[in-house]
Design an enzyme around this catalytic site. Sequence first.
Site: not given
Ligand code: ADP
Ligand code: AMP
Length: 214
Positions: A13, A88, A127, A160, A171
């Site tokens: 995302k 969420r 990541r 992280r 999660r």
């Molecule tokens: P989210 O925001 O949904 O938690 P991220 O955008 O941070 O996810 O992506 C999670 C991990 O996967 C990151 O390390 C990112 O670089 C990698 N990633 C994102 N999109 C792709 C893809 N299409 N193919 C492979 N790896 C990806």
């Molecule tokens: P993210 O960076 O989107 O993966 O979010 C990391 C963490 O932040 C999540 O696992 C939740 O603990 C908290 N968080 C982020 N967005 C929300 C939301 N909209 N509602 C509740 N918790 C959130």
Amino acid sequence: MKIIMLGAPGAGKGTQAKMIADKYHVPHISTGDIFRANIKNGTELGMEAKKYMDQGLLVPDELTVKILLDRVGQDDCKEGYVLDGFPRTIPQAEVLDKALANLGESIDYAIDVDVPDENIVERMSGRRACVSCGATYHLKHVPPKKEGICDKCGNELLLRDDDKPDTVLNRLKVYHDQTQPLIQFYGNKGVLKTVDGTQAMEDVFRSIIAILEN
Ligand code: ADP
Ligand code: AMP
């Protein structure tokens, strides 16, 4: 253009939201990034959010909704935004809907980046995020030029805490219980679009552009 990114944690995302924000010149708003910035700065909000984040739980709706509504009320959001990680829960989506309806507005697209659970742990354990600018990498799929160092600002890259495997499984469970119902919620509103998030990043982005420019 008001866009919501849906999908499991680690689905991509944030990656796609940043690309959309760059291309269409709208702010990328990540509630996770807002919480992490607050934790880094030692604010009261950060301390409170950390208790939940460390366990892979959601931060309570009251707190999350307030920071989100404050953020989308700022001037740079007038032409739209990409929301990443919000809503969420159904109550969060309902509050957002109501706040927008009061302004005569609504969400244009809810884009579900669809990635099966089997791929998620690999995505998240690989990541790495910059401690300073928040840029994200993946050890295998998006490696930085120099190991452990951010290409963009030269600061350190870290795993992280909540990307460690045990927390990731929590999660994912929370995602299925509390967040996945939003797919139907936005489907019922007629704004849901699904993209195959297992494709390469650029191909996922191409699919999203095709939706936005259709
Ligand atoms: P989210 O925001 O949904 O938690 P991220 O955008 O941070 O996810 O992506 C999670 C991990 O996967 C990151 O390390 C990112 O670089 C990698 N990633 C994102 N999109 C792709 C893809 N299409 N193919 C492979 N790896 C990806
Ligand atoms: P993210 O960076 O989107 O993966 O979010 C990391 C963490 O932040 C999540 O696992 C939740 O603990 C908290 N968080 C982020 N967005 C929300 C939301 N909209 N509602 C509740 N918790 C959130």
